[in-house]
Scaffold this motif. Structure first.
Motif, PDB file in Angstrom:
ATOM      1  N   LYS A 218       0.676  -1.204   0.021  1.00 42.57           N
ATOM      2  CA  LYS A 218      -0.026  -0.009  -0.033  1.00 42.57           C
ATOM      3  C   LYS A 218       0.770   1.195  -0.113  1.00 42.57           C
ATOM      4  O   LYS A 218       1.594   1.390   0.884  1.00 42.57           O
ATOM      5  N   ASN A 219       0.662   2.409  -0.796  1.00 40.19           N
ATOM      6  CA  ASN A 219       1.135   3.498  -0.922  1.00 40.19           C
ATOM      7  C   ASN A 219       2.775   3.270  -0.876  1.00 40.19           C
ATOM      8  O   ASN A 219       3.565   4.219  -0.376  1.00 40.19           O
ATOM      9  N   LYS A 220       3.244   2.276  -1.757  1.00 32.77           N
ATOM     10  CA  LYS A 220       4.723   2.224  -1.785  1.00 32.77           C
ATOM     11  C   LYS A 220       5.540   3.322  -2.609  1.00 32.77           C
ATOM     12  O   LYS A 220       6.737   3.629  -2.256  1.00 32.77           O
ATOM     13  N   ILE A 221       4.890   3.910  -3.540  1.00 35.01           N
ATOM     14  CA  ILE A 221       5.242   5.240  -4.174  1.00 35.01           C
ATOM     15  C   ILE A 221       4.565   6.290  -3.978  1.00 35.01           C
ATOM     16  O   ILE A 221       3.380   6.171  -4.066  1.00 35.01           O
ATOM     17  N   GLY A 222       5.120   7.224  -3.766  1.00 37.37           N
ATOM     18  CA  GLY A 222       4.489   8.595  -3.404  1.00 37.37           C
ATOM     19  C   GLY A 222       5.369   9.624  -2.866  1.00 37.37           C
ATOM     20  O   GLY A 222       6.604   9.523  -2.867  1.00 37.37           O
ATOM     21  N   GLY A 223       4.873  10.822  -2.242  1.00 38.86           N
ATOM     22  CA  GLY A 223       5.643  11.788  -1.800  1.00 38.86           C
ATOM     23  C   GLY A 223       4.764  12.736  -1.141  1.00 38.86           C
ATOM     24  O   GLY A 223       3.648  12.352  -0.515  1.00 38.86           O
ATOM     25  N   TYR A 224       5.488  13.871  -0.627  1.00 36.55           N
ATOM     26  CA  TYR A 224       4.821  14.908   0.457  1.00 36.55           C
ATOM     27  C   TYR A 224       4.779  16.141  -0.378  1.00 36.55           C
ATOM     28  O   TYR A 224       5.472  17.102   0.061  1.00 36.55           O
ATOM     29  N   ALA A 310       1.083  19.258  10.646  1.00 37.32           N
ATOM     30  CA  ALA A 310       1.738  20.470  10.287  1.00 37.32           C
ATOM     31  C   ALA A 310       3.404  20.569  10.853  1.00 37.32           C
ATOM     32  O   ALA A 310       4.019  20.874  10.004  1.00 37.32           O
ATOM     33  N   PRO A 311       3.618  20.135  12.134  1.00 36.46           N
ATOM     34  CA  PRO A 311       4.988  20.233  12.434  1.00 36.46           C
ATOM     35  C   PRO A 311       5.893  18.967  11.694  1.00 36.46           C
ATOM     36  O   PRO A 311       7.100  19.117  12.001  1.00 36.46           O
ATOM     37  N   ASN A 312       5.029  18.028  11.100  1.00 33.56           N
ATOM     38  CA  ASN A 312       5.891  17.072  10.654  1.00 33.56           C
ATOM     39  C   ASN A 312       5.437  16.704   9.298  1.00 33.56           C
ATOM     40  O   ASN A 312       5.142  15.385   9.150  1.00 33.56           O
ATOM     41  N   LEU A 313       5.401  17.607   8.536  1.00 33.80           N
ATOM     42  CA  LEU A 313       4.670  17.257   7.304  1.00 33.80           C
ATOM     43  C   LEU A 313       5.140  16.282   6.458  1.00 33.80           C
ATOM     44  O   LEU A 313       4.985  15.573   5.656  1.00 33.80           O
ATOM     45  N   TRP A 314       6.810  16.060   6.403  1.00 30.65           N
ATOM     46  CA  TRP A 314       7.570  15.343   5.633  1.00 30.65           C
ATOM     47  C   TRP A 314       7.943  14.021   6.461  1.00 30.65           C
ATOM     48  O   TRP A 314       8.816  13.289   6.026  1.00 30.65           O
ATOM     49  N   GLU A 315       7.198  13.846   7.624  1.00 31.77           N
ATOM     50  CA  GLU A 315       7.387  12.665   8.725  1.00 31.77           C
ATOM     51  C   GLU A 315       8.946  12.295   8.831  1.00 31.77           C
ATOM     52  O   GLU A 315       9.477  11.252   8.688  1.00 31.77           O
ATOM     53  N   ASP A 316       9.606  13.621   9.120  1.00 30.46           N
ATOM     54  CA  ASP A 316      11.161  13.348   9.511  1.00 30.46           C
ATOM     55  C   ASP A 316      11.279  12.698  10.865  1.00 30.46           C
ATOM     56  O   ASP A 316      11.902  12.151  11.296  1.00 30.46           O
ATOM     57  N   ASP A 317      10.164  13.014  11.741  1.00 30.86           N
ATOM     58  CA  ASP A 317       9.853  12.470  13.022  1.00 30.86           C
ATOM     59  C   ASP A 317       9.112  11.054  12.606  1.00 30.86           C
ATOM     60  O   ASP A 317       8.011  11.074  12.377  1.00 30.86           O
ATOM     61  N   LEU A 318       9.476  10.076  13.130  1.00 28.82           N
ATOM     62  CA  LEU A 318       8.863   8.749  12.828  1.00 28.82           C
ATOM     63  C   LEU A 318       7.954   8.465  13.993  1.00 28.82           C
ATOM     64  O   LEU A 318       7.194   7.469  13.930  1.00 28.82           O
ATOM     65  N   ASP A 319       7.998   9.209  15.225  1.00 29.96           N
ATOM     66  CA  ASP A 319       6.872   8.951  16.028  1.00 29.96           C
ATOM     67  C   ASP A 319       5.818   9.817  16.047  1.00 29.96           C
ATOM     68  O   ASP A 319       5.679  10.895  16.079  1.00 29.96           O
ATOM     69  N   ARG A 320       4.868   8.787  15.392  1.00 32.58           N
ATOM     70  CA  ARG A 320       3.563   9.633  14.749  1.00 32.58           C
ATOM     71  C   ARG A 320       2.132   9.181  15.455  1.00 32.58           C
ATOM     72  O   ARG A 320       1.857   7.973  15.427  1.00 32.58           O
ATOM     73  N   LEU A 321       1.593   9.777  16.323  1.00 33.67           N
ATOM     74  CA  LEU A 321       0.314   9.440  16.751  1.00 33.67           C
ATOM     75  C   LEU A 321      -0.703   8.892  15.771  1.00 33.67           C
ATOM     76  O   LEU A 321      -1.537   7.944  15.988  1.00 33.67           O
ATOM     77  N   VAL A 322      -0.652   9.866  14.508  1.00 40.22           N
ATOM     78  CA  VAL A 322      -1.763   9.430  13.575  1.00 40.22           C
ATOM     79  C   VAL A 322      -1.487   7.886  12.813  1.00 40.22           C
ATOM     80  O   VAL A 322      -2.304   7.520  11.940  1.00 40.22           O
ATOM     81  N   ASP A 323      -0.361   7.358  13.228  1.00 42.26           N
ATOM     82  CA  ASP A 323      -0.162   6.086  12.861  1.00 42.26           C
ATOM     83  C   ASP A 323      -0.991   4.876  13.501  1.00 42.26           C
ATOM     84  O   ASP A 323      -1.063   3.732  13.200  1.00 42.26           O
ATOM     85  N   PHE A 324      -1.560   5.345  14.548  1.00 43.60           N
ATOM     86  CA  PHE A 324      -2.522   4.384  15.168  1.00 43.60           C
ATOM     87  C   PHE A 324      -3.732   3.760  14.196  1.00 43.60           C
ATOM     88  O   PHE A 324      -4.156   4.708  13.572  1.00 43.60           O
ATOM     89  N   GLY A 325      -3.453   2.572  14.383  1.00 45.48           N
ATOM     90  CA  GLY A 325      -4.423   1.935  13.514  1.00 45.48           C
ATOM     91  C   GLY A 325      -4.018   1.524  12.078  1.00 45.48           C
ATOM     92  O   GLY A 325      -4.569   0.894  10.993  1.00 45.48           O
ATOM     93  N   HIS A 326      -2.634   2.023  11.799  1.00 41.86           N
ATOM     94  CA  HIS A 326      -2.021   1.990  10.689  1.00 41.86           C
ATOM     95  C   HIS A 326      -0.600   1.044  10.724  1.00 41.86           C
ATOM     96  O   HIS A 326       0.168   1.042  10.042  1.00 41.86           O
ATOM     97  N   LEU A 327      -0.695   0.102  11.807  1.00 47.25           N
ATOM     98  CA  LEU A 327       0.442  -0.674  11.770  1.00 47.25           C
ATOM     99  C   LEU A 327       0.145  -2.021  11.123  1.00 47.25           C
ATOM    100  O   LEU A 327       1.270  -2.806  10.494  1.00 47.25           O
ATOM    101  N   ILE A 328      -0.913  -2.631  11.433  1.00 47.01           N
ATOM    102  CA  ILE A 328      -1.362  -3.732  10.765  1.00 47.01           C
ATOM    103  C   ILE A 328      -2.245  -3.579   9.619  1.00 47.01           C
ATOM    104  O   ILE A 328      -2.177  -4.406   8.975  1.00 47.01           O
TER     105      ILE A 328
END
Length: 447
Positions: A218-224, A310-328
């Motif tokens: 899923k979404n293997k190719i993309g950008g920001y 907004a503070p992490n638009l390019w996901e430089d910080d990999l600790d992201r609460l919005v990844d909840f539900g997106h691990l499995i």
């Protein structure tokens, strides 16, 4: 300006120099930092140092993206300027210039059947030169082939890449595909998102990410590259199937569980009514609290999402609460495609993670039960037979590879609060998984 001599480099007396960039008469020059300079000063800097093999230049070039997310009504009314000019701060000069307006529009096929005529009427009423390209933007078709198709048609039509943004009208898949195509065309062409599903309204239209599936991932190719604007009109949701409203509620519930107890309680109390009404308010006959729920819930979902993105638009910080539900969920969604919608897969993931949080002592059993009841009231799946322990471990292993060697697992620590964890042991995961299957899967362990 003076440059370091070869002797200075050989003597290693020239270590590091900082240069500012100043423009005069159309030419940029680097000048020593720390001095007052006449001319146009860039926020970029160049650092020069020497090594045994020669010189090294380090470029610091801040990139700022500005984009708008605008909630609006009656977007397709002929007297509404938003669709054409809403992305521009000072549009009066453009509107009065007399120059023809030109737009290339990519629209989901299903949305085109519902709204194609109305969009056409709007464009003709505004004397817009346009090309509308309906495409089957489903998860199964989310590929570079569709991106290439868009690029070919844009090239034939011809647009000014600075003043004629591409319009994407559809669900999250459509917005993702068009975003990638626009970011590639002439290295970056502005585009506008018009979401027509709830999930796209509160999630896909808010951030900067775009992409397509590749190699069964899923979404293997993309950008920001964010859009210049997203125009959010809830009236589109009236024609969305009930299941897709439920699908979008999963992403709203995600933000509620991570960041906003008030939003969770609102969805707990009014979620079923929002599902029934499809977030529509039909005048004076509607309850005031229902109208408030539709407005407040979407606003809070968007605001909490923006706070994280907004503070992490390019996901430089990999600790992201919005990844909840997106691990499995990415692994599960692609395995059973097209059986599960994105939000449904996300919710199954969240359901398991709530059990894991409870097993770790982060959530009380009563809180876990409230979450599961809320999910079920929103008609979201809380378990799936193909979500095996093997799949869960594989998904977490993949996450380790792409997250700097840490699983970075967002887990709720209370309703509306969460933290990132990297220390979940295998035994705890297995115990949580077994309880999850026993209580929600009628005791059946996935094969």
């Amino acid at each position: 300006m003076s440059y370091p001599t070869d002797r200075e480099i050989c003597d290693n007396s020239y270590k590091l120099k900082e240069f500012q960039l100043v423009q005069r008469n159309g030419t940029w020059n680097r000048e020593s930092a720390g001095f007052c300079h006449s001319g146009r000063l860039s926020s970029a800097k160049i650092y020069e140092s020497s090594t045994a093999n020669g010189r090294c230049w380090t470029v610091l070039s801040p990139i700022v993206f500005t984009y708008k997310i605008i909630q609006c009504e009656n977007l397709l009314d002929a007297d509404n300027d938003t669709l054409l000019f809403g992305h521009i701060d000072n549009c009066e000069e453009l509107k009065s210039s007399g120059n023809p307006i030109k737009r290339f529009i990519v629209i989901d096929e299903a949305v085109h059947k519902l709204y194609g005529d109305k969009i056409t009427e709007y464009l003709k009423a505004r004397n817009v030169i346009y090309k509308m390209l309906p495409l089957p933007t489903t998860e199964e078709n989310k590929s570079m082939e569709l991106v290439t198709k868009i690029l070919e048609e844009v090239h034939k039509f011809g647009i000014d890449r600075r003043s004629e943004p591409i319009l994407a009208i559809g669900g999250g898949v459509c917005l993702d595909i068009v975003g990638l195509a626009a970011s590639l065309y002439r290295r970056r062409t502005p585009y506008i998102r018009v979401p027509t599903t709830l999930l796209a309204y509160v999630d896909a239209s808010v951030g900067a990410k775009n992409g397509v599936n590749f190699a069964n991932c899923k979404n293997k190719i993309g950008g920001y590259i964010p859009p210049v604007a997203a125009f959010l009109d809830r009236s589109f949701l009236e024609t969305v199937p009930r299941r897709h409203i439920s699908n979008g509620l999963a992403e709203m519930l995600k933000m509620a569980m991570m960041k906003h107890k008030g939003l969770f309680e609102l969805l707990e109390r009014e979620g079923r009514n929002l599902l029934d009404s499809k977030f529509q308010t039909r005048g004076e006959t509607d309850r005031a609290d229902q109208a408030h729920a539709a407005s407040a819930s979407t606003r809070i979902a968007i605001e909490t999402m923006l706070e994280e993105l907004a503070p992490n638009l390019w996901e430089d910080d990999l600790d992201r609460l919005v990844d909840f539900g997106h691990l499995i969920s990415p692994e599960l969604e692609m395995k059973v495609l097209p059986a599960l919608l994105h939000g449904e897969a996300v919710n199954i993931d969240m359901s398991l993670m709530v059990y894991l949080a409870c097993e770790r002592g982060l959530l009380a059993p009563e809180e876990r039960s409230r979450v599961i009841r809320c999910m079920q009231s929103l008609e979201l799946p809380v378990w799936h037979q193909d979500c095996s322990l093997e799949l869960v471990k594989k998904a977490l292993s993949e996450r380790l590879k792409h997250s700097g060697g840490l699983v970075r697992m967002p887990l709720p620590t209370a309703l509306g609060q969460a933290e990132i964890f990297n220390d979940t042991d295998d035994d705890t995961l297995c115990l949580a998984f077994q309880k999850w299957c026993t209580e929600l899967g009628a005791g059946h362990l996935p094969k």
